[in-house]
Design an enzyme around this catalytic site. Structure first.
Site, PDB file in Angstrom:
ATOM      1  N   CYS A   1      60.164  58.833  38.812  1.00  0.00           N
ATOM      2  CA  CYS A   1      58.618  57.930  37.840  1.00  0.00           C
ATOM      3  C   CYS A   1      58.363  58.639  36.646  1.00  0.00           C
ATOM      4  O   CYS A   1      57.947  60.268  37.075  1.00  0.00           O
ATOM      5  CB  CYS A   1      57.662  58.962  38.826  1.00  0.00           C
ATOM      6  SG  CYS A   1      56.055  57.803  37.905  1.00  0.00           S
TER       7      CYS A   1
ATOM      8  N   GLU B   1      43.716  42.024  43.622  1.00  0.00           N
ATOM      9  CA  GLU B   1      43.523  41.884  45.255  1.00  0.00           C
ATOM     10  C   GLU B   1      44.941  42.176  45.469  1.00  0.00           C
ATOM     11  O   GLU B   1      45.433  43.553  46.509  1.00  0.00           O
ATOM     12  CB  GLU B   1      43.778  40.140  46.011  1.00  0.00           C
ATOM     13  CG  GLU B   1      42.084  39.706  45.487  1.00  0.00           C
ATOM     14  CD  GLU B   1      42.165  38.485  46.085  1.00  0.00           C
ATOM     15  OE1 GLU B   1      41.185  38.234  47.410  1.00  0.00           O
ATOM     16  OE2 GLU B   1      42.789  37.520  45.571  1.00  0.00           O
TER      17      GLU B   1
ATOM     18  N   THR C   1      36.175  45.617  50.906  1.00  0.00           N
ATOM     19  CA  THR C   1      36.091  44.392  50.729  1.00  0.00           C
ATOM     20  C   THR C   1      35.716  43.736  49.757  1.00  0.00           C
ATOM     21  O   THR C   1      34.258  43.896  49.501  1.00  0.00           O
ATOM     22  CB  THR C   1      36.506  44.018  52.511  1.00  0.00           C
ATOM     23  OG1 THR C   1      35.935  42.695  52.206  1.00  0.00           O
ATOM     24  CG2 THR C   1      35.090  44.538  52.959  1.00  0.00           C
ATOM     25  N   TYR C   2      35.410  42.695  49.458  1.00  0.00           N
ATOM     26  CA  TYR C   2      35.029  41.447  48.563  1.00  0.00           C
ATOM     27  C   TYR C   2      34.843  40.250  48.688  1.00  0.00           C
ATOM     28  O   TYR C   2      34.019  39.620  48.566  1.00  0.00           O
ATOM     29  CB  TYR C   2      35.810  41.473  47.264  1.00  0.00           C
ATOM     30  CG  TYR C   2      36.057  43.530  46.525  1.00  0.00           C
ATOM     31  CD1 TYR C   2      34.992  43.494  45.478  1.00  0.00           C
ATOM     32  CD2 TYR C   2      37.191  43.990  46.197  1.00  0.00           C
ATOM     33  CE1 TYR C   2      35.144  44.939  45.131  1.00  0.00           C
ATOM     34  CE2 TYR C   2      37.601  45.025  46.152  1.00  0.00           C
ATOM     35  CZ  TYR C   2      37.411  45.141  45.234  1.00  0.00           C
ATOM     36  OH  TYR C   2      37.009  46.655  44.764  1.00  0.00           O
TER      37      TYR C   2
ATOM     38  N   THR D   1      38.310  39.880  56.332  1.00  0.00           N
ATOM     39  CA  THR D   1      39.429  40.713  55.523  1.00  0.00           C
ATOM     40  C   THR D   1      39.903  41.736  56.204  1.00  0.00           C
ATOM     41  O   THR D   1      40.761  42.596  56.356  1.00  0.00           O
ATOM     42  CB  THR D   1      40.242  40.788  53.936  1.00  0.00           C
ATOM     43  OG1 THR D   1      39.041  41.714  53.740  1.00  0.00           O
ATOM     44  CG2 THR D   1      40.224  39.728  53.144  1.00  0.00           C
TER      45      THR D   1
END
Length: 447
Positions: free
Chosen positions: A94, A418, A341-342, A353
């Protein structure tokens, strides 16, 4: 200046990520305040922060933890902390993190010669190399013997347990951050090698990141949209069915399902260009990589049962004891990413979810040989389609092999935020898994 014959560098990338269009990213950042706070704190807003800003609650925890690891009072000198991150990031090729923390190392007063190879660093830092490669690629092989070699009274040079736990968390933090960087297709910063050029732009030359290939174009966008929409409907239906399922499995069946997931063959090998020399010269034993925890036909190491050694019951208190407040910071980050969570999924609102987030977390731990006795691993196969498994396994186990094609192949109708949320779950689950194996070895040594 260019008129006066002075070469002026030109930024190559068009945004923080090669996978996520910059305009879409800005649309999905709900809170600009955290970016202002980050800028005032460190004088710049790097690409990691810009991508994570899609999830401000998580970013806030992440920045607090990283600041404590790198800048706050602790057993290790500041320039050593950055050098340990450089060593760890080099394992996954990286160059983004290697360059970022090489600069931090020099700013903290580190000697430039150390960056030309590990043999130029102090012996004490060099002695971390075995632990570094195991943490990065096969943490289940870490035993109390590895700990003893570094901390026992006869060890030369000797690490204190507080120093070692600080170094371990820095390495695991860097390894998991490599997963996030590669998984989001982070572009080099404008002042990094690969982030700028002195060549003039030409109409036929579109800027692209050397970090990853351009995302593949879809010849039939409408077909893609239709397929993606159907995938979402099927996934939602499966989630509802799992939540309503009352079937009880025997313990033997639960173990069988775990073993099936753990040994499933998921192809991940991609040939990449060799990393730049600034990375390669900091890697020893470059051939040592991740191997499937349970290669078919081979004797696999024993599974770690979460009931026997877990973060909540064992790891948290050990970290807090040896490095005060760090256990609390890590725990907050794990909690936020697990519970965040949304209540939406693609084009649907008001969605629970939880089962999907739990399946992702437990699948990554499964890849690292950690089993939860009370979890039905059949859910993983139901909820995680193959292209998502390919992405998750690549990102968690071989992050340097992640490509735009792998990123764009899963959840084709979901928002980029998401997908970044999924990346955060992978990153934190991987971090916790690596820490659990090392903390267990330290616990055994201390007995």
């Amino acid at each position: 200046m260019s008129e006066q014959g002075v070469e002026v560098p030109r930024v190559l990338a068009s945004g923080p990520s090669a996978f996520i269009p910059a305009k879409e990213m800005l649309k999905e950042v709900p809170d600009q305040d955290i970016l202002i706070e980050s800028f005032l704190s460190v004088g710049r807003v790097d690409h990691i922060t810009l991508v994570m800003a899609m999830h401000p609650a998580y970013l806030s925890c992440f920045l607090r933890t990283q600041h404590a690891l790198l800048e706050m009072d602790g057993p290790l000198p500041r320039h050593w902390r950055h050098y340990i991150v450089v060593m760890a990031a080099a394992r996954h090729h990286c160059s983004y993190l290697v360059q970022q923390h090489s600069a931090g190392f020099l700013d903290a007063g580190g000697e430039e010669s150390w960056l030309s190879g590990l043999k130029h660093a102090p012996t004490k830092l060099h002695s971390l190399q075995t632990l570094n490669k195991l943490l990065a690629h096969r943490p289940w092989l870490i035993t109390q013997q590895h700990i003893q070699e570094l901390v026992c009274p006869g060890a030369e040079p000797r690490w204190s347990l507080a120093e070692l736990i600080h170094a371990v968390i820095l390495m695991a933090h860097a390894h998991s951050l490599c997963s996030f960087g590669w998984g989001c297709g982070l572009n080099p910063e404008p002042d990094h090698i690969g982030g700028y050029t002195f060549q003039l732009p030409s109409p036929s030359h579109l800027p692209r990141s050397p970090h990853s290939p351009l995302s593949p174009a879809h010849e039939d966008g409408r077909q893609e949209l239709g397929d993606g929409a159907m995938e979402v409907e099927v996934l939602m239906q499966r989630m509802v069915e799992l939540q309503q399922q009352e079937e009880e499995c025997t313990q033997e069946e639960m173990v069988t399902r775990f073993e099936r997931e753990r040994s499933e063959s998921i192809p991940t090998t991609v040939v990449r260009e060799a990393p730049p020399d600034l990375v390669l010269r900091l890697v020893e034993d470059p051939e040592f990589r991740y191997e499937d925890f349970a290669p078919r036909g081979e004797q696999s190491p024993p599974t770690m049962r979460a009931q026997d050694y877990s973060w909540e019951d064992h790891g948290f208190s050990l970290v807090n004891r040896l490095l005060p407040d760090m256990g609390q910071l890590l725990d907050e980050k794990f909690q936020v990413v697990s519970n965040m969570t949304y209540h939406r999924m693609a084009m649907h609102e008001g969605v629970d979810t939880h089962t999907l987030r739990k399946a992702l977390w437990n699948y990554i731990h499964c890849l690292y040989g950690i089993r939860y006795d009370d979890y039905d691993y059949g859910s993983v196969n139901v909820l995680l389609e193959r292209s998502l498994k390919v992405f998750v396994k690549t990102m968690a186990c071989h992050p340097e092999q992640t490509t735009a094609r792998v990123y764009h192949a899963f959840w084709r109708h979901f928002r980029h935020s998401e997908k970044v949320h999924a990346n955060l779950i992978v990153m934190e689950a991987r971090l916790q898994a690596a820490l659990l194996y090392t903390l267990r070895a330290i616990t055994h040594y201390m007995r």
